[in-house]
Design an enzyme around this catalytic site. Structure first.
Site, mmCIF file in Angstrom:
data_model
loop_
_atom_site.group_PDB
_atom_site.id
_atom_site.type_symbol
_atom_site.label_atom_id
_atom_site.label_comp_id
_atom_site.label_asym_id
_atom_site.label_seq_id
_atom_site.Cartn_x
_atom_site.Cartn_y
_atom_site.Cartn_z
ATOM 1 N N GLY A 84 36.974 40.443 39.131
ATOM 2 C CA GLY A 84 36.957 39.330 38.177
ATOM 3 C C GLY A 84 36.601 38.016 38.848
ATOM 4 N N ALA A 87 40.690 36.848 36.453
ATOM 5 C CA ALA A 87 39.592 36.244 37.210
ATOM 6 C C ALA A 87 40.022 35.694 38.566
ATOM 7 C CB ALA A 87 38.978 35.126 36.374
ATOM 8 N N TYR A 115 47.198 55.943 33.928
ATOM 9 C CA TYR A 115 46.094 55.002 34.229
ATOM 10 C C TYR A 115 44.812 55.549 33.588
ATOM 11 C CZ TYR A 115 42.524 52.403 36.856
ATOM 12 O OH TYR A 115 41.441 51.611 37.199
ATOM 13 N N GLY A 170 39.810 40.018 43.037
ATOM 14 C CA GLY A 170 38.927 41.194 42.989
ATOM 15 C C GLY A 170 37.619 40.996 42.240
HETATM 16 N N1 LIG Z 1 38.928 48.504 42.380
HETATM 17 C C1 LIG Z 1 38.453 49.665 41.966
HETATM 18 O O1 LIG Z 1 38.104 50.564 42.745
HETATM 19 C C2 LIG Z 1 38.323 49.925 40.495
HETATM 20 C C3 LIG Z 1 37.795 51.157 40.085
HETATM 21 C C4 LIG Z 1 37.647 51.392 38.738
HETATM 22 C C5 LIG Z 1 37.997 50.418 37.818
HETATM 23 N N2 LIG Z 1 38.523 49.233 38.235
HETATM 24 C C6 LIG Z 1 38.901 48.231 37.211
HETATM 25 O O2 LIG Z 1 38.413 46.964 37.578
HETATM 26 C C7 LIG Z 1 39.201 45.946 36.957
HETATM 27 C C8 LIG Z 1 39.489 44.830 37.953
HETATM 28 O O3 LIG Z 1 40.367 45.308 38.946
HETATM 29 P P1 LIG Z 1 40.253 44.934 40.479
HETATM 30 O O4 LIG Z 1 39.925 46.191 41.186
HETATM 31 O O5 LIG Z 1 39.424 43.740 40.696
HETATM 32 O O6 LIG Z 1 41.810 44.646 40.821
HETATM 33 P P2 LIG Z 1 42.628 43.338 41.212
HETATM 34 O O7 LIG Z 1 42.043 42.656 42.374
HETATM 35 O O8 LIG Z 1 44.045 43.790 41.297
HETATM 36 O O9 LIG Z 1 42.449 42.420 39.931
HETATM 37 C C9 LIG Z 1 43.115 42.701 38.729
HETATM 38 C C10 LIG Z 1 43.267 41.418 37.960
HETATM 39 O O10 LIG Z 1 43.952 41.708 36.729
HETATM 40 C C11 LIG Z 1 44.981 40.751 36.584
HETATM 41 N N3 LIG Z 1 46.071 41.217 35.722
HETATM 42 C C12 LIG Z 1 46.891 42.283 35.895
HETATM 43 N N4 LIG Z 1 47.810 42.318 34.924
HETATM 44 C C13 LIG Z 1 47.566 41.258 34.110
HETATM 45 C C14 LIG Z 1 48.186 40.741 32.954
HETATM 46 N N5 LIG Z 1 49.281 41.294 32.413
HETATM 47 N N6 LIG Z 1 47.665 39.639 32.372
HETATM 48 C C15 LIG Z 1 46.594 39.024 32.905
HETATM 49 N N7 LIG Z 1 45.972 39.447 34.016
HETATM 50 C C16 LIG Z 1 46.459 40.549 34.621
HETATM 51 C C17 LIG Z 1 45.481 40.491 38.006
HETATM 52 O O11 LIG Z 1 46.249 39.317 38.032
HETATM 53 P P3 LIG Z 1 47.322 39.047 39.222
HETATM 54 O O12 LIG Z 1 46.531 38.563 40.394
HETATM 55 O O13 LIG Z 1 48.212 38.013 38.622
HETATM 56 O O14 LIG Z 1 48.017 40.352 39.499
HETATM 57 C C18 LIG Z 1 44.139 40.382 38.704
HETATM 58 O O15 LIG Z 1 43.576 39.109 38.510
HETATM 59 C C19 LIG Z 1 40.447 46.658 36.421
HETATM 60 O O16 LIG Z 1 40.325 46.807 35.019
HETATM 61 C C20 LIG Z 1 40.399 48.021 37.099
HETATM 62 O O17 LIG Z 1 41.011 49.040 36.320
HETATM 63 C C21 LIG Z 1 38.697 48.959 39.560
#
Ligand SMILES: NC(=O)c1ccc[n+]([C@@H]2O[C@H](COP(=O)([O-])OP(=O)(O)OC[C@H]3O[C@@H](n4cnc5c(N)ncnc54)[C@H](OP(=O)(O)O)[C@@H]3O)[C@@H](O)[C@H]2O)c1
Length: 352
Positions: free
Chosen positions: A86, A81, A234, A84
């Protein structure tokens, strides 16, 4: 009138119908998806669609209208959270009236974000709880701690994720993308299930990705390091997200709890930070031009979490704020059950 999301999903689903199950044609499917996503994003960027903020506010007010009579405090957990999708999701859930537990691995970053969210919203509805999905010990301790201070959980948003990283292992020795994106959430959800069952009309929302459509659940891809490919693994982890949501939805049928998975869109976040060396600068520029922003990228999560019209809807996949067709593997009940059993076995085998 059909929404643009409905039309985009209809085109994507029709292409999937012809390509599903054929690895070569799935490349055509992904290319078609990217084209449709590009046009959709462009239409958002040139303001052809209703403003995303207006839509988010609509989802929030529709949810509040239906829940005006309830005096019970509602709890939501959002993983990942502090960044991004979250982060934006947590903010909007608090605006909808939830007390939001921000389940993050980085305490300093989460506390900083919470101060900013409190200032921005004027709400004291955010709470940090430490969670590293790549550690069984951390998940167990999160679940224990949550259960000590809460008796209910109305909404679980399995959002955290990593993507495209070089080969690595979780603290318990499991391939990192599968271990974080699927297995960590699998363990967390099961640990919290009795509290979810104790909460009326609870929802579980699983953030997957359309990339998952090109993945497959094959144990050897998870267990055999020599087969590791950062892009494909992935997709494997994201396919597992959809299969897990579908299997859980079946297991919870008749309880009133719904479980749905979704693709948020191509969103400008921190997730794609594993760029080829030297391309980081160019990638940042391309990201801001081609990808949607956090508000736009949270619409589908918020809709699936809040929309009263989705009451009772379970085992579905959403994108562009509308339901979309799923690949045949995700609908294969035998394979979904196999993933469930494999996940349980892995946890048992790797727990110390
Ligand atoms: N962005 C896109 O275009 C896209 C497209 C399709 C799906 N998604 C999905 O959307 C979801 C959110 O991703 P986002 O794009 O918002 O990316 P993001 O900004 O990188 O956010 C990812 C979050 O997950 C956390 N995280 C990673 N590893 C973790 C762990 N071991 N334990 C707890 N938290 C962890 C990160 O924490 P840290 O800050 O500590 O690293 C960060 O808060 C993901 O599931 C991703 O696969 C995203």
């Amino acid at each position: 009138m059909y929404s643009l999301g409905y039309i985009a999903n209809y085109l994507i689903s029709s292409t999937l119908y012809y390509c599903d199950g054929n690895p070569y044609l799935m490349k055509v499917f992904l290319a078609t998806y990217l084209l449709i996503e590009f046009v959709y994003t462009l239409l958002i960027k040139i303001d052809v669609l209703t403003s995303p903020r207006t839509k988010l506010d609509q989802y929030i007010s529709e949810y509040k209208e239906v829940n005006t009579t309830s005096t019970e405090e509602k709890f939501a957990i959002v993983t990942g959270a502090n960044s991004g999708i979250g982060l934006e999701t947590s903010k909007d859930l608090a605006l909808a009236g939830f007390h939001v537990i921000m389940a993050c691995r980085n305490k300093a970053s989460a506390e900083d974000i919470i101060s900013k969210l409190e200032l921005e919203t004027g709400l004291k509805s955010f709470e940090f709880m430490q969670l590293d999905l790549a550690s069984f010990k951390s998940i167990d301790s999160f679940v224990d701690q949550y259960k000590k201070s809460h008796s209910k959980l109305h909404l679980l948003v399995n959002n955290a994720g990593i993507a495209l990283c070089p080969y690595g292992k979780t603290k318990d020795g499991i391939e990192m993308q599968f271990g974080t994106n699927h297995l960590g959430h699998f363990k967390l959800t099961n640990g919290l299930l009795d509290l979810i069952k104790a909460s009326e009309r609870a929802r579980i929302v699983v953030i997957s990705a359309l990339a998952g459509y090109s993945g497959t659940f094959d144990k050897s891809l998870i267990l055999d390091e020599s087969k590791y490919n950062n892009v494909f693994n992935y997709a494997v982890s994201k396919m597992c997200n959809i299969m897990f949501a579908n299997e859980l939805a079946r297991r919870l049928a008749g309880t009133g709890i719904t479980v749905n998975s979704l693709h948020p869109g191509a969103v400008n976040t921190n997730i794609f930070k594993n760029y080829p060396e030297g391309l980081a600068g160019m990638m940042e520029v391309l990201k801001s031009l081609l990808l949607i922003n956090l508000i736009e990228g949270s619409l589908t999560s918020i809709k699936v979490a809040l929309d009263p019209k989705l009451e009772g809807v379970t085992g579905k996949f959403f994108m562009h704020e509308e339901e979309a067709a799923q690949p045949s593997e995700a609908l294969d009940e035998k394979k979904c059950k196999e993933l469930w059993d494999f996940s349980e076995e892995l946890i048992k085998k790797h727990s110390t």
